[in-house]
Design an enzyme around this catalytic site. Structure first.
Site, PDB file in Angstrom:
ATOM      1  CE  LYS A  20      -2.974   0.861   3.510  1.00 42.83           C
ATOM      2  NZ  LYS A  20      -3.155   2.259   3.998  1.00 42.83           N
ATOM      3  N   GLY A  92      -5.096   8.387   5.407  1.00 46.36           N
ATOM      4  CA  GLY A  92      -4.191   9.336   6.038  1.00 46.36           C
ATOM      5  C   GLY A  92      -2.945   9.574   5.213  1.00 46.36           C
ATOM      6  NE  ARG A 120      -5.252   8.853  11.158  1.00 49.06           N
ATOM      7  CZ  ARG A 120      -5.061   7.980  10.154  1.00 49.06           C
ATOM      8  NH1 ARG A 120      -6.086   7.505   9.470  1.00 49.06           N
ATOM      9  NH2 ARG A 120      -3.843   7.583   9.841  1.00 49.06           N
ATOM     10  CG  ASP A 312       0.605   0.439   9.548  1.00 49.73           C
ATOM     11  OD1 ASP A 312       0.082   1.231  10.358  1.00 49.73           O
ATOM     12  OD2 ASP A 312       1.034   0.793   8.437  1.00 49.73           O
ATOM     13  CE  LYS A 339      -0.461   4.154  12.617  1.00 52.27           C
ATOM     14  NZ  LYS A 339       0.251   4.438  11.348  1.00 52.27           N
ATOM     15  NE  ARG A 385      -2.578  -1.398   8.543  1.00 55.28           N
ATOM     16  CZ  ARG A 385      -2.218  -1.832   7.342  1.00 55.28           C
ATOM     17  NH1 ARG A 385      -2.305  -3.119   7.052  1.00 55.28           N
ATOM     18  NH2 ARG A 385      -1.768  -0.996   6.421  1.00 55.28           N
TER      19      ARG A 385
END
Length: 426
Positions: A20, A92, A120, A312, A339, A385
């Site tokens: 990504k 983001g 964010r 991550d 996140k 995630r």
């Protein structure tokens, strides 16, 4: 959505989705370079498609034939004022890195996103860019999106010591520095993923890296390149953990990116006694195959300089720790709070629902293992995630069902996740 549970074992070979971070940057570098950039193995997840659409709105000609993406770049000067607010969706990376690029463009741009993006923090990016001469602020007089930026063709270089370890902030400053007259210096708090630095060089630019210090003299003109995107280790991480904790499993993950600034999870797995072998390593392209087998695991402590190398992956590492013998401590990970959701709280709450012994702290998690997991109703909070981590957790549930709310979030980075899991399940 009812998740797959009580899987006997996992067997097979997978090609995980494309990286990504590199997919985002390949569009960006193609757009700001002169000439044609071709991108093979681009990740067509929602986040990266947001980046592609954003640069089209800035006047960049981008063609996608389903196999290869072609970007016709005309340098920074080729970027044109967008007709409308740019929608970055849930990404983001898109909004923060684009601010660095737009800092040198002599027009005003407004960027907005979904509800998650609107929470964010952006001061970490806006402050250094404003120091360089851009005019960047929250539309609602806060540091949160929507963000308005008016760039300038007279950007000044900056000598900046970063208060947080963030590859996104670093990258935004470097994109701006490419347009500034003079030498910019960025000093990292901890070493973070270096895809931006590598791709500056790949596209014909120059910079110096000395430990945590990066020096770049601008302005620089980049040239279009051919980019082949490797598999994403952050996506591979879910199947690495699944292969370790589901009994009698063996999974081969093909062509995974192995950039050293991203492979912290492999170090953690090794420290915990897990069996992961690198095969067919291509050192020049930082990639290789990963063979994972079911393993007996012991607890570990995770903190300090390794955190940016696996930030991550921490949600799925937390699940791994629930199956390890002893107490695992994750610290120095306060970045998880900003996140897509507060991942410290989300991981602790949802895994507790499934029976894990896990406690959140100000900067991480304390996890006691091993624990048996049971059914329950959980949510991804719209965070890809968290959603994928909970599906891997569900594989270990022997009794009861697991219902996942907002399962569609996984399409942000891994649209075929559930299909790939089904192919491995026995």
């Amino acid at each position: 959505m009812q998740l797959r549970t009580n899987v006997k074992h996992l067997q097979g070979t997978l090609m995980v989705p494309s990286d990504k971070s590199i997919s985002h940057r390949s569009i960006m570098f193609g757009a700001i370079s002169s000439g044609k950039t071709t991108i093979t193995n681009f990740l067509r997840g929602e986040d990266c498609l947001s980046t592609l659409a954003a640069f089209r709105s800035l006047g960049v000609n981008i063609e996608d034939d389903g196999t290869t993406i072609t970007v016709e770049g005309q340098g920074f000067a080729g970027l044109k004022k967008a007709k409308n607010t740019i929608d970055v969706g849930n990404s983001g990376t898109t909004i923060r890195l684009m601010l660095g690029i737009l800092a040198g463009c002599p027009f005003e741009t407004r960027l907005a996103g979904d509800a998650s993006i609107s929470k964010r923090p952006m001061n970490r990016v806006m402050l250094p860019l404003n120091q360089m001469g851009a005019e960047c602020q929250g539309v609602q007089q806060t540091e949160f999106p929507p963000i308005s930026i008016r760039g300038t063709q007279n950007l000044q270089p900056i000598d900046y010591t970063m208060p947080v370890a963030s590859a996104q902030v670093k990258s935004a400053i470097l994109f701006a520095a490419l347009q500034a007259e003079g030498t910019s210096v960025v000093v990292e708090k901890e070493k973070t993923r270096d895809h931006t630095e590598e791709m500056i060089r790949q596209f014909g630019g120059t910079l110096e890296v000395d430990g945590k210090k990066i020096m770049l003299t601008g302005p620089q003109q980049l040239t279009g390149q051919n980019v082949v995107v490797p598999g994403d280790i952050s996506s591979a991480a879910f199947f690495l953990v699944a292969g370790l904790v589901v009994p009698d499993s063996e999974i081969l993950l093909k062509n995974v990116g192995l950039n050293q600034t991203r492979t912290g999870i492999l170090d953690v797995i090794k420290n915990m006694g897990g069996s992961v072998t690198i095969l067919n390593e291509d050192e020049a392209n930082h990639s290789g195959d990963l063979l994972v087998k079911t393993s007996q695991l012991t607890a570990t402590e995770i903190g300090g300089a390794i955190i940016p190398r696996l930030i991550d992956e921490l949600p799925i590492i937390a699940l791994l720790a629930t199956q390890a013998t002893g107490t695992t401590i994750i610290r120095d990970a306060e970045e998880l709070k900003v996140k897509e959701t507060n991942r410290i709280d989300a991981v602790a709450k949802e895994l507790t629902i499934l029976g894990a012994d896990i406690t959140p702290t100000d900067d991480g998690l304390i996890i006691h293992g091993p624990t048996s997991l049971h059914g329950g109703r959980v949510t991804s909070y719209g965070d890809h995630r968290i959603g994928m981590m909970l599906q891997i957790a569900a594989l270990l549930v022997k009794e009861g069902t697991v219902e996942l709310d907002k399962a569609e979030a996984v399409s942000v980075s891994y649209p075929a996740f559930f299909d790939d899991l089904e192919r491995l399940s026995c």
